[in-house]
Design a protein around this motif. Structure first.
Motif, PDB file in Angstrom:
ATOM      1  N   PRO A 253       1.150  -0.974  -0.273  1.00 53.02           N
ATOM      2  CA  PRO A 253       0.130   0.129   0.384  1.00 53.02           C
ATOM      3  C   PRO A 253       0.626   1.108   0.223  1.00 53.02           C
ATOM      4  O   PRO A 253       2.142   1.183   0.824  1.00 53.02           O
ATOM      5  N   VAL A 254       0.369   1.709  -0.514  1.00 50.26           N
ATOM      6  CA  VAL A 254       1.089   3.771  -0.908  1.00 50.26           C
ATOM      7  C   VAL A 254       0.454   3.834   0.722  1.00 50.26           C
ATOM      8  O   VAL A 254      -0.652   4.329   1.375  1.00 50.26           O
ATOM      9  N   ALA A 255       2.071   4.863   1.095  1.00 52.63           N
ATOM     10  CA  ALA A 255       1.636   5.503   2.845  1.00 52.63           C
ATOM     11  C   ALA A 255       0.416   6.569   2.925  1.00 52.63           C
ATOM     12  O   ALA A 255       0.308   7.494   1.363  1.00 52.63           O
ATOM     13  N   GLY A 256      -0.197   6.608   3.472  1.00 56.55           N
ATOM     14  CA  GLY A 256      -1.877   7.799   3.699  1.00 56.55           C
ATOM     15  C   GLY A 256      -2.634   7.177   2.832  1.00 56.55           C
ATOM     16  O   GLY A 256      -3.327   8.275   2.436  1.00 56.55           O
ATOM     17  N   HIS A 260      -6.518   3.211  -0.989  1.00 57.30           N
ATOM     18  CA  HIS A 260      -6.491   3.540  -2.088  1.00 57.30           C
ATOM     19  C   HIS A 260      -5.467   3.256  -2.826  1.00 57.30           C
ATOM     20  O   HIS A 260      -6.267   3.128  -4.412  1.00 57.30           O
ATOM     21  N   ALA A 261      -4.704   3.281  -2.592  1.00 53.83           N
ATOM     22  CA  ALA A 261      -3.602   3.267  -3.712  1.00 53.83           C
ATOM     23  C   ALA A 261      -1.889   2.010  -3.522  1.00 53.83           C
ATOM     24  O   ALA A 261      -2.104   1.779  -2.228  1.00 53.83           O
ATOM     25  N   ARG A 262      -2.000   1.676  -4.230  1.00 50.36           N
ATOM     26  CA  ARG A 262      -0.953   0.291  -3.606  1.00 50.36           C
ATOM     27  C   ARG A 262       0.396   0.038  -5.035  1.00 50.36           C
ATOM     28  O   ARG A 262       0.033   1.034  -6.161  1.00 50.36           O
ATOM     29  N   VAL A 263       1.135   0.295  -5.006  1.00 48.98           N
ATOM     30  CA  VAL A 263       2.701  -0.445  -5.459  1.00 48.98           C
ATOM     31  C   VAL A 263       3.165  -1.566  -6.322  1.00 48.98           C
ATOM     32  O   VAL A 263       2.815  -2.554  -5.109  1.00 48.98           O
ATOM     33  N   GLU A 274       7.764  -0.555 -10.767  1.00 47.73           N
ATOM     34  CA  GLU A 274       7.195  -0.482 -10.181  1.00 47.73           C
ATOM     35  C   GLU A 274       5.661   0.493 -10.779  1.00 47.73           C
ATOM     36  O   GLU A 274       6.140   1.919 -11.333  1.00 47.73           O
ATOM     37  N   VAL A 275       5.044   0.137 -10.683  1.00 49.49           N
ATOM     38  CA  VAL A 275       3.633   0.924 -10.847  1.00 49.49           C
ATOM     39  C   VAL A 275       2.918   1.274  -9.871  1.00 49.49           C
ATOM     40  O   VAL A 275       2.447   0.282  -8.926  1.00 49.49           O
ATOM     41  N   VAL A 276       2.236   2.869 -10.052  1.00 46.82           N
ATOM     42  CA  VAL A 276       1.470   3.518  -8.509  1.00 46.82           C
ATOM     43  C   VAL A 276       0.055   3.137  -9.185  1.00 46.82           C
ATOM     44  O   VAL A 276      -0.192   3.838 -10.063  1.00 46.82           O
ATOM     45  N   VAL A 277      -0.647   2.258  -8.555  1.00 46.18           N
ATOM     46  CA  VAL A 277      -1.926   2.526  -9.435  1.00 46.18           C
ATOM     47  C   VAL A 277      -2.921   2.787  -8.553  1.00 46.18           C
ATOM     48  O   VAL A 277      -2.862   2.564  -7.076  1.00 46.18           O
ATOM     49  N   ARG A 278      -3.874   3.567  -8.010  1.00 45.07           N
ATOM     50  CA  ARG A 278      -4.928   3.986  -7.335  1.00 45.07           C
ATOM     51  C   ARG A 278      -6.698   3.655  -7.507  1.00 45.07           C
ATOM     52  O   ARG A 278      -6.515   4.160  -8.762  1.00 45.07           O
ATOM     53  N   PHE A 299     -10.081   2.496 -11.698  1.00 45.55           N
ATOM     54  CA  PHE A 299      -8.268   2.176 -11.210  1.00 45.55           C
ATOM     55  C   PHE A 299      -7.554   4.035 -12.320  1.00 45.55           C
ATOM     56  O   PHE A 299      -8.308   3.714 -13.243  1.00 45.55           O
ATOM     57  N   VAL A 300      -6.066   4.491 -12.122  1.00 46.64           N
ATOM     58  CA  VAL A 300      -5.055   5.025 -12.876  1.00 46.64           C
ATOM     59  C   VAL A 300      -4.562   4.434 -12.301  1.00 46.64           C
ATOM     60  O   VAL A 300      -4.057   3.951 -11.826  1.00 46.64           O
ATOM     61  N   THR A 301      -2.984   4.862 -13.260  1.00 47.39           N
ATOM     62  CA  THR A 301      -2.247   4.834 -12.704  1.00 47.39           C
ATOM     63  C   THR A 301      -1.321   5.931 -12.977  1.00 47.39           C
ATOM     64  O   THR A 301      -1.200   7.364 -13.954  1.00 47.39           O
ATOM     65  N   GLU A 302      -0.721   5.765 -11.377  1.00 50.84           N
ATOM     66  CA  GLU A 302      -0.290   7.243 -11.432  1.00 50.84           C
ATOM     67  C   GLU A 302       1.532   7.591 -11.646  1.00 50.84           C
ATOM     68  O   GLU A 302       2.387   8.497 -11.458  1.00 50.84           O
ATOM     69  N   GLY A 303       2.049   6.175 -11.998  1.00 50.67           N
ATOM     70  CA  GLY A 303       3.255   6.166 -12.254  1.00 50.67           C
ATOM     71  C   GLY A 303       3.918   5.199 -12.465  1.00 50.67           C
ATOM     72  O   GLY A 303       3.276   3.986 -12.026  1.00 50.67           O
ATOM     73  N   ILE A 304       5.147   4.956 -13.400  1.00 48.73           N
ATOM     74  CA  ILE A 304       5.512   3.620 -13.957  1.00 48.73           C
ATOM     75  C   ILE A 304       7.231   3.836 -13.553  1.00 48.73           C
ATOM     76  O   ILE A 304       7.498   4.428 -14.316  1.00 48.73           O
TER      77      ILE A 304
END
Length: 314
Positions: A253-256, A260-263, A274-278, A299-304
């Protein structure tokens, strides 16, 4: 203003498309399969009736929870069955590195009780005659949801014309709102929102040992929706088409983010990413005549981010 009559409302799959629902990250989890041929019409509880005839109560509970998915299959077209006819049974594994497909024939469902389903669930082959895949399984279980029949049958019919030995109708896969749904076995990729043309592209890719990323719901052996979505996002970003070109290997999980978001760490062709998905909630809300209120997830991708290649010893 009065509410519209339910029979005047569109089906759940139509509502989902109108709302802009994206099927990525919505595949039901399946790591292995028990596919039982059952020609003839399917009632809503057809699968459970067949399983009750073949196995004692509770026999499959633990295995199903672990990823073994029993399903009914039948050839596309008019459905008749002779009471004396033998039926095909397929067992398969869809885990990366452990994919295989085998065929068995039985004349009585009671013969299925002798199958070593624990081995099937663990991905261990050796139960029947090896079959060179893929199989194309299209959900047409209209008594579960009408969209599966209305949108699935044209897909099954088109695939049967071009791939008569590989095309099958299949019982409920989950996710009626994503109809037409097509499961490729043993590759283990579930595709949704398909018409005949899109299904033809999926079949063409699968026959070449590849994966068509558009309309892909996910790799069924991936453990979470975030992992499925991350794999698809990496495939699209990098142009990966190989069956095992994108496999999620870790998730945190992404802190905070309140969960709802995970790496997601995804093993690509040459390195890990590493793909950040929210998960953003839902894209909208609408009412259908077959499934009530529809609220597709978003779902959206916040970064790869590429990780450094791991140095091998020596």
């Amino acid at each position: 203003m009065s509410e519209p009559r339910s029979d005047a409302l569109p089906g759940c799959a139509v509502v989902t498309r109108l709302l802009g629902g994206n099927p990525a990250g919505t595949a039901a989890r399946m790591t292995s399969w028990l596919l039982i041929e059952q020609p003839g019409p399917w009632q809503a509880d057809a699968l459970e009736r067949v399983l009750a005839e073949a196995f004692p109560p509770g026999r499959l509970d633990v295995l199903r929870a672990g990823g073994l998915r029993p399903l009914l299959v039948r050839r596309p077209g008019r459905h008749h069955r002779s009471p004396d006819a033998r039926r095909a049974v397929f067992v398969a594994s869809g885990r990366p590195g452990w994919r295989w497909l085998e065929r068995i024939e039985v004349s009585d469902l009671a013969e299925l009780a002798a199958l070593d389903l624990e081995a099937v669930g663990a991905g261990v082959p050796g139960h029947g005659v090896p079959v060179e895949g893929p199989m194309f399984l299209v959900c047409t279980h209209g008594s579960k949801d009408m969209c599966c029949a209305v949108l699935g049958r044209p897909v099954a019919g088109a695939l049967a014309q071009n791939h008569p030995d590989r095309a099958w109708e299949v019982s409920h896969l989950g996710g009626d709102r994503w109809a037409g749904n097509l499961l490729v076995v043993p590759d283990g990729f579930l595709h949704g929102q398909l018409g005949p043309d899109e299904a033809a592209l999926v079949a063409k890719a699968a026959l070449a040992g590849q994966v068509e990323p558009e309309h892909l719901r996910g790799r069924t052996s991936a453990t979470t929706p975030w992992a499925q979505f991350a794999e698809i996002a990496l495939r699209k970003a990098m142009g990966y088409r190989g069956v095992d070109s994108a496999v999620a290997v870790d998730e945190r999980p992404v802190a905070g983010s309140d969960g709802h978001a995970r790496v997601v760490t995804v093993l690509g062709v040459e390195r890990e990413y590493e793909v950040v998905v929210r998960r953003n909630g839902v894209v909208g809300s609408g009412v259908s005549r077959c499934s009530g209120r529809i609220e597709p997830p978003s779902f959206v991708t916040e970064g790869i981010r590429p990780l450094e290649p791991v140095a091998l010893p020596g």
